[in-house]
Design a protein around this motif. Structure first.
Motif, PDB file in Angstrom:
ATOM      1  N   ASN A 164       0.851  -1.181   0.000  1.00 45.60           N
ATOM      2  CA  ASN A 164       0.000   0.000   0.000  1.00 45.60           C
ATOM      3  C   ASN A 164       0.895   1.242   0.000  1.00 45.60           C
ATOM      4  O   ASN A 164       1.677   1.446   0.924  1.00 45.60           O
ATOM      5  N   ARG A 165       0.754   2.024  -1.040  1.00 41.22           N
ATOM      6  CA  ARG A 165       1.598   3.224  -1.162  1.00 41.22           C
ATOM      7  C   ARG A 165       0.714   4.429  -1.419  1.00 41.22           C
ATOM      8  O   ARG A 165      -0.167   4.391  -2.279  1.00 41.22           O
ATOM      9  N   ARG A 166       0.976   5.463  -0.661  1.00 37.63           N
ATOM     10  CA  ARG A 166       0.238   6.710  -0.850  1.00 37.63           C
ATOM     11  C   ARG A 166       1.242   7.805  -1.193  1.00 37.63           C
ATOM     12  O   ARG A 166       2.167   8.060  -0.437  1.00 37.63           O
ATOM     13  N   TYR A 167       1.024   8.406  -2.331  1.00 42.89           N
ATOM     14  CA  TYR A 167       1.880   9.492  -2.812  1.00 42.89           C
ATOM     15  C   TYR A 167       1.134  10.790  -2.559  1.00 42.89           C
ATOM     16  O   TYR A 167       0.016  10.971  -3.053  1.00 42.89           O
ATOM     17  N   GLN A 168       1.762  11.661  -1.774  1.00 43.79           N
ATOM     18  CA  GLN A 168       1.068  12.872  -1.366  1.00 43.79           C
ATOM     19  C   GLN A 168       1.871  14.123  -1.688  1.00 43.79           C
ATOM     20  O   GLN A 168       3.100  14.112  -1.647  1.00 43.79           O
ATOM     21  N   PHE A 169       1.129  15.188  -1.968  1.00 47.02           N
ATOM     22  CA  PHE A 169       1.706  16.514  -2.122  1.00 47.02           C
ATOM     23  C   PHE A 169       1.045  17.414  -1.091  1.00 47.02           C
ATOM     24  O   PHE A 169      -0.168  17.571  -1.082  1.00 47.02           O
ATOM     25  N   TRP A 170       1.860  17.994  -0.193  1.00 46.12           N
ATOM     26  CA  TRP A 170       1.374  18.845   0.890  1.00 46.12           C
ATOM     27  C   TRP A 170       1.795  20.288   0.623  1.00 46.12           C
ATOM     28  O   TRP A 170       2.976  20.564   0.388  1.00 46.12           O
ATOM     29  N   SER A 171       0.849  21.192   0.713  1.00 49.17           N
ATOM     30  CA  SER A 171       1.151  22.613   0.596  1.00 49.17           C
ATOM     31  C   SER A 171       0.002  23.414   1.215  1.00 49.17           C
ATOM     32  O   SER A 171      -1.164  23.170   0.889  1.00 49.17           O
ATOM     33  N   PRO A 172       0.314  24.379   2.099  1.00 48.32           N
ATOM     34  CA  PRO A 172      -0.752  25.096   2.800  1.00 48.32           C
ATOM     35  C   PRO A 172      -1.526  26.089   1.933  1.00 48.32           C
ATOM     36  O   PRO A 172      -2.697  26.334   2.188  1.00 48.32           O
ATOM     37  N   VAL A 173      -0.868  26.670   0.927  1.00 45.56           N
ATOM     38  CA  VAL A 173      -1.518  27.700   0.117  1.00 45.56           C
ATOM     39  C   VAL A 173      -1.231  27.437  -1.365  1.00 45.56           C
ATOM     40  O   VAL A 173      -0.114  27.624  -1.830  1.00 45.56           O
ATOM     41  N   VAL A 174      -2.266  26.974  -2.063  1.00 46.24           N
ATOM     42  CA  VAL A 174      -2.165  26.725  -3.501  1.00 46.24           C
ATOM     43  C   VAL A 174      -3.266  27.527  -4.177  1.00 46.24           C
ATOM     44  O   VAL A 174      -4.448  27.333  -3.865  1.00 46.24           O
ATOM     45  N   PRO A 175      -2.895  28.441  -5.085  1.00 38.29           N
ATOM     46  CA  PRO A 175      -3.910  29.246  -5.758  1.00 38.29           C
ATOM     47  C   PRO A 175      -4.924  28.368  -6.486  1.00 38.29           C
ATOM     48  O   PRO A 175      -4.549  27.460  -7.226  1.00 38.29           O
ATOM     49  N   LEU A 180      -1.681  10.987  -7.373  1.00 36.93           N
ATOM     50  CA  LEU A 180      -1.131  11.939  -6.404  1.00 36.93           C
ATOM     51  C   LEU A 180      -2.256  12.476  -5.535  1.00 36.93           C
ATOM     52  O   LEU A 180      -3.208  13.078  -6.024  1.00 36.93           O
ATOM     53  N   GLU A 181      -2.131  12.225  -4.237  1.00 36.65           N
ATOM     54  CA  GLU A 181      -3.114  12.710  -3.272  1.00 36.65           C
ATOM     55  C   GLU A 181      -2.718  14.127  -2.866  1.00 36.65           C
ATOM     56  O   GLU A 181      -1.601  14.370  -2.409  1.00 36.65           O
ATOM     57  N   LEU A 182      -3.634  15.060  -3.030  1.00 37.83           N
ATOM     58  CA  LEU A 182      -3.361  16.454  -2.701  1.00 37.83           C
ATOM     59  C   LEU A 182      -3.818  16.758  -1.277  1.00 37.83           C
ATOM     60  O   LEU A 182      -4.988  16.558  -0.935  1.00 37.83           O
ATOM     61  N   VAL A 183      -2.879  17.228  -0.472  1.00 40.66           N
ATOM     62  CA  VAL A 183      -3.186  17.708   0.874  1.00 40.66           C
ATOM     63  C   VAL A 183      -2.833  19.198   0.840  1.00 40.66           C
ATOM     64  O   VAL A 183      -1.733  19.604   1.211  1.00 40.66           O
ATOM     65  N   ILE A 184      -3.776  19.963   0.317  1.00 40.26           N
ATOM     66  CA  ILE A 184      -3.541  21.382   0.069  1.00 40.26           C
ATOM     67  C   ILE A 184      -4.707  22.207   0.617  1.00 40.26           C
ATOM     68  O   ILE A 184      -5.793  21.689   0.850  1.00 40.26           O
ATOM     69  N   ASN A 185      -4.433  23.478   0.823  1.00 36.15           N
ATOM     70  CA  ASN A 185      -5.449  24.444   1.226  1.00 36.15           C
ATOM     71  C   ASN A 185      -6.270  23.933   2.413  1.00 36.15           C
ATOM     72  O   ASN A 185      -5.715  23.675   3.475  1.00 36.15           O
ATOM     73  N   GLY A 186      -7.577  23.767   2.249  1.00 38.76           N
ATOM     74  CA  GLY A 186      -8.454  23.373   3.348  1.00 38.76           C
ATOM     75  C   GLY A 186      -8.126  22.017   3.942  1.00 38.76           C
ATOM     76  O   GLY A 186      -8.216  21.819   5.155  1.00 38.76           O
ATOM     77  N   GLU A 187      -7.744  21.063   3.101  1.00 37.46           N
ATOM     78  CA  GLU A 187      -7.374  19.729   3.602  1.00 37.46           C
ATOM     79  C   GLU A 187      -6.115  19.808   4.455  1.00 37.46           C
ATOM     80  O   GLU A 187      -6.007  19.165   5.497  1.00 37.46           O
ATOM     81  N   TYR A 188      -5.155  20.609   4.032  1.00 35.04           N
ATOM     82  CA  TYR A 188      -3.933  20.830   4.811  1.00 35.04           C
ATOM     83  C   TYR A 188      -4.310  21.414   6.172  1.00 35.04           C
ATOM     84  O   TYR A 188      -3.862  20.945   7.214  1.00 35.04           O
ATOM     85  N   LYS A 189      -5.149  22.443   6.141  1.00 34.77           N
ATOM     86  CA  LYS A 189      -5.563  23.108   7.379  1.00 34.77           C
ATOM     87  C   LYS A 189      -6.267  22.135   8.317  1.00 34.77           C
ATOM     88  O   LYS A 189      -6.006  22.129   9.523  1.00 34.77           O
TER      89      LYS A 189
END
Length: 166
Positions: free
Chosen positions: A96-107, A121-130
């Motif tokens: 089981n592999r999860r590839y993630q991109f984390w960033s607090p502020v993405v336009p 690619l799982e996005l952990v950005i903006n609201g999800e990051y928060k």
């Protein structure tokens, strides 16, 4: 390279929210050469679920942007390809592999649309990051043990401060 504070936040989330038994930062593929130049920001391993988390972390608090939106998407796609190549070679015991991109502020707009089109690619950005950082803060307020993550320890200290007016 020094570990970025955002990488420690992601590592704390992997350890304390996802149950990873092992978290490492700025991992370079073995063997040197050109492959060894591209580091992976955070890798977390959950032995119970046999899940590997391979995370790219970009902590641009004024908004994710390299030269332009097209270049930004291309860079993240390239980093994701490196994530997958590393996992195929070195994380074979983790089905089981999860590839993630984390960033607090993405336009929102071209960049978020382009990033959401990167397959796997799982996005952990903006609201999800928060949301994840808020969950970490809440956990910090209800625990006192040292989890051996400097950012989480700071969150614990801040959550447990007594009256500051004294």
């Amino acid at each position: 390279m020094l570990t970025d504070i955002g990488e420690y936040l992601v590592g704390a989330c992997l350890q304390l929210l996802e149950g990873c038994d092992f978290v490492d930062y700025n991992v370079r593929p073995p063997g040197g050469g050109l492959d060894g130049l591209g580091e992976l920001d955070v890798i977390g391993l959950n032995f119970k679920t046999q899940t590997a988390y391979v995370c790219e972390v970009t902590t641009h608090i004024r908004g994710l942007l390299y030269a332009n939106s097209q270049e930004t998407i291309a860079r993240i796609a390239h980093k994701h390809a490196r994530q997958k190549a590393y996992a195929e070679r070195h994380l074979v015991h983790f089905p089981n592999r999860r590839y993630q991109f984390w960033s607090p502020v993405v336009p929102k707009g071209r960049i978020t649309t382009g990033l959401s089109g990167i397959d796997g690619l799982e996005l952990v950005i903006n609201g999800e990051y928060k949301q994840r950082i808020c969950a970490l803060r809440q956990l910090a307020g209800s625990t006192t043990h040292d989890a051996r993550n400097p950012v989480f320890r700071v969150l614990q200290v801040l959550a447990h401060l007594r009256d500051c007016a004294a």
